[in-house]
Scaffold this motif. Structure first.
Motif, PDB file in Angstrom:
ATOM      1  N   PRO A  13     -22.677   8.697  38.270  1.00 21.24           N
ATOM      2  CA  PRO A  13     -23.618   8.037  37.346  1.00 21.24           C
ATOM      3  C   PRO A  13     -23.931   8.807  36.073  1.00 21.24           C
ATOM      4  CG  PRO A  13     -24.393   7.919  39.620  1.00 21.24           C
ATOM      5  CD  PRO A  13     -23.251   8.887  39.612  1.00 21.24           C
ATOM      6  N   ALA A  14     -23.947  10.123  36.128  1.00 24.86           N
ATOM      7  CA  ALA A  14     -24.354  10.891  34.953  1.00 24.86           C
ATOM      8  C   ALA A  14     -23.611  12.223  34.915  1.00 24.86           C
ATOM      9  CB  ALA A  14     -25.860  11.133  34.964  1.00 24.86           C
ATOM     10  N   VAL A  15     -22.505  12.248  34.181  1.00 25.18           N
ATOM     11  CA  VAL A  15     -21.711  13.466  34.027  1.00 25.18           C
ATOM     12  C   VAL A  15     -21.997  14.045  32.641  1.00 25.18           C
ATOM     13  CG1 VAL A  15     -19.385  14.436  33.938  1.00 25.18           C
ATOM     14  CG2 VAL A  15     -19.914  12.595  35.550  1.00 25.18           C
ATOM     15  N   GLU A  16     -22.484  15.261  32.595  1.00 24.35           N
ATOM     16  CA  GLU A  16     -22.812  15.893  31.326  1.00 24.35           C
ATOM     17  C   GLU A  16     -21.666  16.770  30.840  1.00 24.35           C
ATOM     18  OE1 GLU A  16     -26.467  17.976  31.541  1.00 24.35           O
ATOM     19  OE2 GLU A  16     -27.643  16.216  32.121  1.00 24.35           O
ATOM     20  N   ILE A  17     -21.241  16.533  29.601  1.00 24.85           N
ATOM     21  CA  ILE A  17     -20.249  17.375  28.940  1.00 24.85           C
ATOM     22  C   ILE A  17     -20.863  17.788  27.611  1.00 24.85           C
ATOM     23  CG2 ILE A  17     -17.930  17.485  27.953  1.00 24.85           C
ATOM     24  CD1 ILE A  17     -17.043  15.431  29.950  1.00 24.85           C
ATOM     25  N   GLY A  18     -21.212  19.053  27.500  1.00 21.20           N
ATOM     26  CA  GLY A  18     -21.990  19.473  26.345  1.00 21.20           C
ATOM     27  C   GLY A  18     -23.336  18.771  26.386  1.00 21.20           C
ATOM     28  N   ASP A  19     -23.721  18.123  25.286  1.00 18.15           N
ATOM     29  CA  ASP A  19     -24.972  17.371  25.259  1.00 18.15           C
ATOM     30  C   ASP A  19     -24.742  15.873  25.407  1.00 18.15           C
ATOM     31  OD1 ASP A  19     -23.746  16.939  22.857  1.00 18.15           O
ATOM     32  OD2 ASP A  19     -25.500  17.386  21.609  1.00 18.15           O
ATOM     33  N   PRO A  34     -17.633   7.670  16.198  1.00 19.11           N
ATOM     34  CA  PRO A  34     -16.781   8.773  15.726  1.00 19.11           C
ATOM     35  C   PRO A  34     -17.495  10.119  15.768  1.00 19.11           C
ATOM     36  CG  PRO A  34     -16.509   6.866  14.315  1.00 19.11           C
ATOM     37  CD  PRO A  34     -17.642   6.541  15.238  1.00 19.11           C
ATOM     38  N   ALA A  35     -18.777  10.150  15.427  1.00 19.40           N
ATOM     39  CA  ALA A  35     -19.518  11.404  15.451  1.00 19.40           C
ATOM     40  C   ALA A  35     -19.645  11.949  16.872  1.00 19.40           C
ATOM     41  CB  ALA A  35     -20.911  11.201  14.839  1.00 19.40           C
ATOM     42  N   VAL A  36     -19.847  11.058  17.839  1.00 20.85           N
ATOM     43  CA  VAL A  36     -19.922  11.474  19.241  1.00 20.85           C
ATOM     44  C   VAL A  36     -18.575  12.019  19.693  1.00 20.85           C
ATOM     45  CG1 VAL A  36     -20.149  10.627  21.613  1.00 20.85           C
ATOM     46  CG2 VAL A  36     -21.818   9.941  19.872  1.00 20.85           C
ATOM     47  N   PHE A  37     -17.493  11.361  19.292  1.00 18.01           N
ATOM     48  CA  PHE A  37     -16.166  11.824  19.677  1.00 18.01           C
ATOM     49  C   PHE A  37     -15.885  13.202  19.094  1.00 18.01           C
ATOM     50  CE2 PHE A  37     -11.461  11.896  19.259  1.00 18.01           C
ATOM     51  CZ  PHE A  37     -11.146  11.782  20.606  1.00 18.01           C
ATOM     52  N   GLU A  38     -16.280  13.418  17.854  1.00 17.52           N
ATOM     53  CA  GLU A  38     -16.083  14.727  17.233  1.00 17.52           C
ATOM     54  C   GLU A  38     -16.859  15.805  17.981  1.00 17.52           C
ATOM     55  OE1 GLU A  38     -15.169  17.938  14.731  1.00 17.52           O
ATOM     56  OE2 GLU A  38     -14.156  16.102  15.347  1.00 17.52           O
ATOM     57  N   SER A  39     -18.089  15.491  18.406  1.00 16.32           N
ATOM     58  CA  SER A  39     -18.875  16.430  19.188  1.00 16.32           C
ATOM     59  C   SER A  39     -18.180  16.740  20.511  1.00 16.32           C
ATOM     60  CB  SER A  39     -20.270  15.857  19.450  1.00 16.32           C
ATOM     61  OG  SER A  39     -21.025  16.693  20.295  1.00 16.32           O
ATOM     62  N   LEU A  40     -17.622  15.707  21.128  1.00 16.66           N
ATOM     63  CA  LEU A  40     -16.893  15.889  22.378  1.00 16.66           C
ATOM     64  C   LEU A  40     -15.679  16.786  22.176  1.00 16.66           C
ATOM     65  CD1 LEU A  40     -16.228  15.192  25.340  1.00 16.66           C
ATOM     66  CD2 LEU A  40     -15.027  13.159  24.470  1.00 16.66           C
TER      67      LEU A  40
END
Length: 216
Positions: free
Chosen positions: A77-83, A113-119
Motif C-alpha cells: 500500500p505505501a512504498v517510500e522511495i526518497g520522499d 515530470p517534476a516527480v519523475f525527475e525527483s525519482l
C-alpha cells in the motif's frame, strides 16, 4: 560511463524541457555490485515467504489481479522511495506461483515530470548511472514513453514515465439536445485527464529476459 551519463542527461533534459520542466541533474553515485531482490523479498519466493519477509508492508488485494502470465494477490500500500510514496504489487508467476516481479506505480497528479525527475535523482544516488536510457515521443495515439534501466546480476530495475494525455479525445453529453445551428466544436468536451500520466517502477529477476526487452 561518461558517455552514457551525457546521453542520459540530454535525453532526460530534453524530455522534461518538452514538458515544461527544466531540471538540474546531479552526479550519480557509484553503482552497487548487485541488487539481490526488492527489499527483503527474493525472486522465487512463495506468497507465505513474502509475507514473512516483508511483514506489515504487505496487504492482501481484493481478489486476484491478472497481468498476462502473472498475477498479484498481495499488494504494497505505501512504498517510500526518497520522499515519494508508491503503490506496489507482488506479481507471481502463474505457473510456479513464485515471485516474478515487483511493480510500483504512481498515477495522475502524483505522476508529473517534476516527480519523475525527483525519482531519478533518488535512484541514481542509490544505484548509480542507468545501464540503458530509452525515449519515445508521443505520436499517433502512442504515449510519450521514457524509460531508464539498471541491470545487475540478480535484479533489473526499470523506471518509466508514461504520458497518455492527449487533446485529440472528445466527448458529448448524450442528454444534451442537438441544435443544428451550433457547430459541434462548440459543444464537445476535451477529455485530456481521462488518459493520465503514470510513473512505473519494475524490479525483476535478471534472468527473466521477457521482462527486459530494452528499447523498442
Amino acid at each position: 560511463m561518461g558517455r552514457s551519463k551525457t546521453l542520459r542527461q540530454k535525453l532526460l533534459g530534453g524530455l522534461l524541457a518538452l514538458l515544461g520542466v527544466f531540471p538540474v541533474l546531479e552526479k550519480a553515485s557509484a553503482a552497487p555490485a548487485d541488487l539481490p531482490g526488492w527489499e527483503a523479498a527474493r525472486w522465487g519466493m512463495t506468497a507465505s515467504e513474502l509475507t514473512a519477509a516483508l511483514g506489515d508492508a504487505v496487504a492482501p488485494l481484493p481478489g486476484r489481479w491478472l497481468y498476462g502470465n502473472a498475477y498479484a494477490e498481495l499488494g504494497l500500500p505505501a512504498v517510500e522511495i526518497g520522499d515519494l510514496v508508491f503503490t506496489g504489487y507482488l506479481q507471481m508467476d502463474a505457473q510456479t506461483h513464485r515471485l516474478r516481479q515487483v511493480l510500483l506505480e504512481r498515477r495522475r497528479v502524483g505522476a508529473t515530470p517534476a516527480v519523475f525527475e525527483s525519482l531519478v535523482e533518488t535512484l541514481e544516488a542509490t544505484y548509480g548511472e542507468p545501464s540503458l536510457v530509452c525515449a519515445r515521443a508521443k505520436r499517433g495515439g502512442v504515449p510519450l514513453d521514457y524509460e531508464m534501466i539498471w541491470r545487475f546480476p540478480t535484479t533489473t530495475l526499470h523506471a518509466k514515465f508514461l504520458d497518455f494525455s492527449t487533446t485529440a479525445v472528445f466527448s458529448r453529453d448524450p442528454q444534451a439536445g442537438i441544435d443544428p445551428l451550433t457547430p459541434e466544436r462548440e459543444v464537445r468536451r476535451n477529455l485530456r485527464r481521462t488518459m493520465p500520466r503514470r510513473i512505473l517502477l519494475r524490479f525483476h529477476d535478471s534472468r527473466e529476459a521477457a521482462l527486459d526487452r530494452g528499447c523498442l
